[in-house]
Design an enzyme around this catalytic site. Sequence first.
Site: not given
Ligand code: AMP
Length: 247
Positions: A41, A120, A159, A192, A203
């Site tokens: 994404k 999400r 990544r 990360r 995740r």
């Molecule tokens: P991402 O970069 O989108 O993969 O987000 C990294 C982490 O941030 C996720 O694994 C969650 O711990 C947290 N996170 C980001 N966006 C959300 C969301 N909309 N709802 C819940 N947790 C989130």
Amino acid sequence: MHHYPDRTAWLQGGNARCIDPGPTPRRPWHVLLLGPPGVGKGTQAELIIESLGACHLSTGDVFRAAHHGCNGPVSPAMQEALGAMKRGELVSDATVVNLVRERVGCLCCAHGFLLDGFPRTRDQAEALDGMLAAAGTRLDAVINYTAAEEEILARVGGRRVCRRCKRGYHLDHKAPRTPGVCDACGGELYQRDDDRAEAVHTRLEAYRATARPVVEFYRAKGVLHEIDAHGSPGQVFEKTHAVLLAV
Ligand code: AMP
């Protein structure tokens, strides 16, 4: 090529304003990207922005900016959120929705937006719906990227992200010109915490538990487009571009 906005208003929230938002695009896009972690994404978001404009609104980037101390002192709610993030768990709906609500100006911005990583859960999707209605805007398209789990695990392991400008790289498919250094801003690249193997499994489980109701929510609204994310970033982008230009 479009300007890559600096996203200060989104990353910092509160009264922060973007320093250099660049020229207003002819068409402000309002697009939402869905799909499992690691499906690409973020890469697609960068390609869409370069080609069509819009600002990349990633909730994960806001948490990472807080983690790196970019937003000053960390509130108790944010501390809890950062703990969940590190373990690969979802942050609570209340915290994420509050965070987006504090940045609602980004949803009305004349540059448009590309939401990535939010919503999400079904509750988050409903909260976003309310915010968009109040802002007098609506989504042009929701794109759901799909890929097999083995492919996702391979993608996540390679990544890397720029600490400074948050651009994404991949050791196999999108390596930086100089190892460990961002091509765009010279910042340091890092992996990360939640891209390490243990957190990735958590995740993916969190994704499986909550994603379907979100996808169905948008399917029922008639704005959902499913795209198979196998293939190179360029190939997936071609499909994405075709979908967006047809809406
Ligand atoms: P991402 O970069 O989108 O993969 O987000 C990294 C982490 O941030 C996720 O694994 C969650 O711990 C947290 N996170 C980001 N966006 C959300 C969301 N909309 N709802 C819940 N947790 C989130």
